[in-house]
Design an enzyme around this catalytic site. Structure first.
Site, short mmCIF file in Angstrom:
data_model
loop_
_atom_site.label_atom_id
_atom_site.label_comp_id
_atom_site.label_asym_id
_atom_site.label_seq_id
_atom_site.Cartn_x
_atom_site.Cartn_y
_atom_site.Cartn_z
N GLU A 167 -52.00 -19.15 5.95
CA GLU A 167 -53.25 -19.57 6.59
C GLU A 167 -53.22 -19.34 8.11
OE1 GLU A 167 -53.94 -23.60 5.28
OE2 GLU A 167 -54.83 -22.92 3.41
N GLU A 324 -54.70 -20.87 -3.40
CA GLU A 324 -54.46 -22.32 -3.42
C GLU A 324 -55.75 -23.05 -3.75
OE1 GLU A 324 -53.03 -24.14 0.17
OE2 GLU A 324 -51.59 -22.54 0.53
C1 GAL Z 1 -53.30 -25.64 2.76
C2 GAL Z 1 -51.89 -25.19 3.08
C3 GAL Z 1 -50.87 -25.79 2.13
C4 GAL Z 1 -51.13 -27.25 1.96
C5 GAL Z 1 -52.54 -27.45 1.47
C6 GAL Z 1 -52.90 -28.90 1.22
O1 GAL Z 1 -54.13 -25.53 3.86
O2 GAL Z 1 -51.78 -23.79 3.03
O3 GAL Z 1 -49.58 -25.57 2.65
O4 GAL Z 1 -50.97 -27.90 3.19
O5 GAL Z 1 -53.43 -26.96 2.44
O6 GAL Z 1 -54.24 -29.03 0.82
#
Ligand code: GAL
Length: 692
Positions: A167, A324
């Site tokens: 990110e 994710e």
């Molecule tokens: C994302 C990040 C992850 C984790 C996740 C939690 O932004 O890439 O490492 O922190 O959020 O929602």
């Protein structure tokens, strides 16, 4: 459009195809952080991954302090063991460069590499992404660890994808330190060559800010009053570019040392204002995005669809990966409500419907310590005897059964222009109204299209518009000359373009286009805006369709356009009473439409419905309200996804569809409350062939 995908001898022609072949279908898995657990747990992890149908995990995202415990000293034991273990169990790896978490020894040795905020405070170590994007010390250390990683694992059979950083810019995009200041000046010299040009584009004669020496220029740190907007806008561009340079540097090392392995980075979609997602997507072999629902937002499924359509737009229409999302609650909202039973499946299949070829989560096993221990995961604290685990294994099995869908594409008739530069510019200081927010407007307009069942790609304004019948530009305050020209050409050639309020007002440098607003589109729209008339909180203007516009109105003088909607006569009509509120103008073989107000949902839906009907853009299927219908197809294969967001069973009359197992659907499909069905469509005569 030039493909955002690199075509070179190093990577297969279609990297996602090659990846899917290797995985045997749709990618399923999540971030795997074995370093948080004793090694005995790893065996159990892979056994349970197999049970859940996991075929891809992202490894090593924040592992720098483990891999390089002291400067230049590497410890590969953990990765060696885990990569072998995963491989033996048939689980492929998306191997991350660990550069989003510089180790404590690094920042201790290089305190000047920590980012500095606009008021001059250096941020401390102790979280993640604690580095200045322009720090040469960071660049050296990051390149070194990426090099070591790539050298060690370039030929490891488990590694099928590189995950560059994590990110980009989520926490550190804007740094205001002296190193950033010097890098900014270099960026300006490359972009503008002369100081005269900088003075010109920033309009520095206003408030006597004219620069006589490059060294006088600094970042937009805290000042007595408004900063120069041109400088602020360019600082955002520079900051995004500084991180993009890091992405490109890491990518170049990986391509060089590990040829043939495609690379991606998890982009943030609309979650992140600070980096230009389109620019990063152009430097990925496979586009992937993260998406998290705002639990308190009852319309969060529309935001999900919007971000999925943005991912597809960034991928140039090709499939992409959901890198994710969460199985249930996150831990970073004020109140973190778990997902309802079935919601995770519905979310996942909606991403799939909109072109994802992989569904992954943060993270595999829920942490027991650290800042994200209350964030859900595929394997919760409670282990396998939990609702989440049951849903995770069921989803894994279902995705395996949907393997035939992968590789097909969503084909949209409508492009929605989404531009980070226009977002940055609209929300600089000292505007007619702080209440007119870019994302709010985009969401309203996207929501109206969603209600109409119209699938759209969210693309950059410089995208190739020829595949589309209609272009929707909800919030294009800033537009470059060339992008404005392309929109004229699109309409002249028979397309329909519709613009939201305040669009086309300034050039690429945030300088007002004079001679009558909106300078970029005045002739195209056949009108002149005499004055922008924002409304105060609580005020509204009555419209001729009986609804009310809040937030924003405009006094429009028709110069060839026809009014489709007017502000009511009399005081109820607000400051633009009696004038046009939404217009249509024939231009060449097409038409340009305008909304000179923040239209309420019903009026906006009516306007966009009229545009889509005239343009010939239709929904994928006629469905009841609250049901989403999206088609994926390739050649003569087509699948219809029906997603029911209501708490009632929905009946969708359909012909020529079967379930994937071939069973007939007499009279149509029924979709359970909160459920999803995926149907196979018989080749419909006349259905459009692949246009891209
Ligand atoms: C994302 C990040 C992850 C984790 C996740 C939690 O932004 O890439 O490492 O922190 O959020 O929602």
């Amino acid at each position: 459009m030039t493909s955002p995908f690199r075509a070179s001898a190093d990577t297969p022609a279609d990297p996602l195809d090659a990846l899917a072949e290797r995985l045997g279908g749709i990618a399923y898995g999540g971030d795997y952080n074995p370093e948080q657990w004793p090694s005995e747990v790893w065996q159990q992890d892979v056994r349970l991954m197999r049970e859940a149908g996991v075929n891809l995990v992202t490894l090593g995202v924040f592992s720098w302090s483990r891999l390089e415990p002291r400067p230049g000293v590497h410890d590969w034991d953990l990765l060696d063991t885990v990569l072998d273990l995963l491989h033996e169990n048939g689980i492929a790896v998306d191997l991350a460069t660990p550069t989003a978490a510089p180790p404590p020894w690094f920042t201790r040795a290089h305190p000047a590499s920590l980012p500095q905020n606009a008021s001059g405070t250096r941020l401390a170590h102790g979280s993640r992404q604690a580095f200045c994007p322009s720090s040469p010390d960071y660049a050296r250390a990051a390149d070194a660890v990426v090099t070591a990683l790539a050298q060690r694992y370039a030929t490891h059979p488990a590694v099928v994808l590189w995950h560059v950083h994590n990110e980009w810019g989520n926490h550190n995009a804007l740094c205001y330190c002296d190193t950033s200041a010097a890098a900014f000046r270099d960026w300006l010299r490359r972009r503008y060559t002369t100081l005269d040009r900088v003075n010109d584009v920033w309009g520095t004669d206003f408030w006597g800010q004219r620069y006589g020496d490059w060294e006088e220029i600094g970042p937009p740190r805290e000042t007595t009053a408004f900063r120069n907007p041109g400088l602020e806008l360019d600082y955002r561009r520079f900051s995004s570019d500084a991180l993009l340079d890091r992405h490109r540097a890491e990518s170049a090392l990986l391509r060089d040392l590990a040829p043939g392995i495609p690379l991606t980075t998890n982009l943030l979609g609309t979650l992140e204002k600070k980096v230009d997602g389109h620019a990063f997507a152009r430097h990925c072999d496979i586009v992937s995005v993260d998406h998290y629902l705002v639990a308190a937002d009852p319309g969060n499924h529309v935001d999900l669809a919007l971000n999925a359509d943005l991912a597809r737009g960034m991928a140039g229409g090709r499939p992409w990966l959901l890198m994710e999302h969460s199985t249930s609650a996150v831990n970073w909202q004020p109140v973190n409500v778990p997902k309802a039973p079935g919601e995770m499946r519905r979310n996942s299949l909606t991403h799939l419907a909109r072109g994802a070829d992989g569904i992954l989560f943060f993270q595999w096993r829920q942490s027991r310590a650290g800042a994200e221990k209350w964030h859900s995961a595929m394997l919760p604290h409670g282990g396998t005897d939990t609702r989440t685990w049951a849903e995770v294994t069921a989803l894994g099995a279902e995705l395996a059964s949907l393997a035939e869908v992968r590789g097909t594409r969503v084909r949209a008739d409508v492009a929605l222009l989404f531009d980070w530069h226009a977002w940055w510019a609209l929300e600089l200081d000292a505007r007619p109204s702080e209440r007119l927010r870019h994302l709010d407007t985009v969401r309203d307009w996207y929501g109206a299209l969603w209600d109409l069942g119209i699938t759209c790609d969210l693309v950059a304004p410089d995208a190739d518009l020829t595949p589309y019948r209609a272009v929707v530009a909800p919030s294009l305050y800033l537009v470059s000359d060339s992008d404005a020209d392309a929109l004229h050409t699109f309409v002249r050639g028979g397309g329909h373009a519709v613009f939201g309020p305040f669009s086309g007002a300034v050039d690429a440098h945030d300088r007002v286009r004079t001679g009558g607003h909106p300078g970029a589109f005045r002739d195209l729209l056949g009108l002149v805006v005499d004055e922008y008339l924002p409304l105060r909180e609580g005020e509204s203007a009555l419209l001729s369709d009986g609804s009310r516009a809040g937030l924003w109105t405009e006094r429009i003088e028709a110069r060839g356009c026809t009014a489709r909607l007017r502000f009511a006569d009399g005081p109820d009509g607000g400051p633009a009473r009696g004038g046009p509120a939404a217009t249509r103008h024939s231009y060449g073989a097409g038409a340009a439409w305008y909304a000179g107000a923040a239209l309420p949902a019903r009026s906006l839906r009516d306007l966009l419905d009229a545009v889509c009907r005239e343009a010939g853009a239709a929904p994928a299927a006629a469905v009841p309200a609250g049901v989403e219908a999206v088609r994926r197809s390739a050649g003569d294969r087509a699948y219809l996804f029906l997603v029911n967001h209501t708490d009632q069973e929905a009946t969708v009359p359909l012909e020529g569809h079967t379930r994937l197992d071939g069973t007939a659907l007499p009279g149509g499909a029924s979709v359970p409350p909160g459920g999803v069905v995926v149907l196979r469509e018989q080749a419909a005569p006349g259905r459009e062939a692949d246009r891209r």
